[in-house]
Design an enzyme around this catalytic site. Structure first.
Site, PDB file in Angstrom:
ATOM      1  NE  ARG A   1      -2.580  -1.503   3.238  1.00 40.77           N
ATOM      2  CZ  ARG A   1      -2.555  -2.728   3.731  1.00 40.77           C
ATOM      3  NH1 ARG A   1      -3.063  -3.719   3.056  1.00 40.77           N
ATOM      4  NH2 ARG A   1      -2.020  -2.968   4.907  1.00 40.77           N
TER       5      ARG A   1
ATOM      6  CD  GLU B   1       3.865  -7.940  15.261  1.00 43.32           C
ATOM      7  OE1 GLU B   1       2.958  -8.158  14.446  1.00 43.32           O
ATOM      8  OE2 GLU B   1       4.786  -7.133  15.034  1.00 43.32           O
TER       9      GLU B   1
END
Length: 173
Positions: free
Chosen positions: A59, A96
């Protein structure tokens, strides 16, 4: 810029239960909203002396070229692995849930080039920090990091300490 939040669709439980997803596609289709995003970022970085606006896949590719045009700068894409045809520099960074890799053409950032890193979202800061490491590793100078949306509750700015970080919109949940 707060009015732009009314153009962003909030999608609960996407991509999994408990996540509130901020969908910018509804902002992008609004000609005034999209213009306001580019103008807001341009106003923040006008006069900084940006040579290249670096857009992070995917994006970041939406905003960075338009901003580069508005600033009179060049555009450089940072891609996911195996998408660039020439000699590349890469950086792998922790997420993560694992790790990821970004790549850039080795000749994309000339020595001393002033680079503005742009992406749609600042979450944990890992991707932007990795892009900054690539820029400096190639001899460029990061003059700023611009984002459309920042999820402040994820504390991404902590990973970007020492950089000029700007976001148009902030969400605290």
């Amino acid at each position: 810029m707060h009015h732009l939040k009314t153009l962003i669709r909030e999608v609960p439980d996407f991509p999994k239960a408990g996540i509130l997803f901020y969908d910018i596609t509804t902002l992008l289709k609004d000609k005034h909203g999209f213009k306001d995003v580019i103008d807001g970022l341009k106003n923040q970085y006008a006069g900084v002396g940006v040579d290249i606006v670096l857009g992070i896949e995917a994006r970041g590719f939406i905003f960075a070229p338009a901003l580069a045009y508005a600033l009179g700068a060049g555009f450089v894409p940072v891609r996911k692995p195996k998408k660039l045809p020439s000699a590349i520099a890469s950086v792998t960074y922790d997420l993560e849930y694992g790790s990821d890799t970004l790549e850039i053409h080795k000749d994309a950032i000339p020595e001393g080039c002033r680079v503005l890193i742009v992406d749609d979202l600042l979450a944990t800061g890992g991707t932007a920090a990795a892009a900054a490491r690539m820029v400096t590793g190639l001899g460029g100078a990061v003059v700023g990091m611009g984002f459309v949306v920042e999820l402040t509750f994820l504390n991404g700015r902590q990973k970007l300490a020492g950089y000029d970080v700007f976001s148009l919109l902030q969400y605290d949940k």
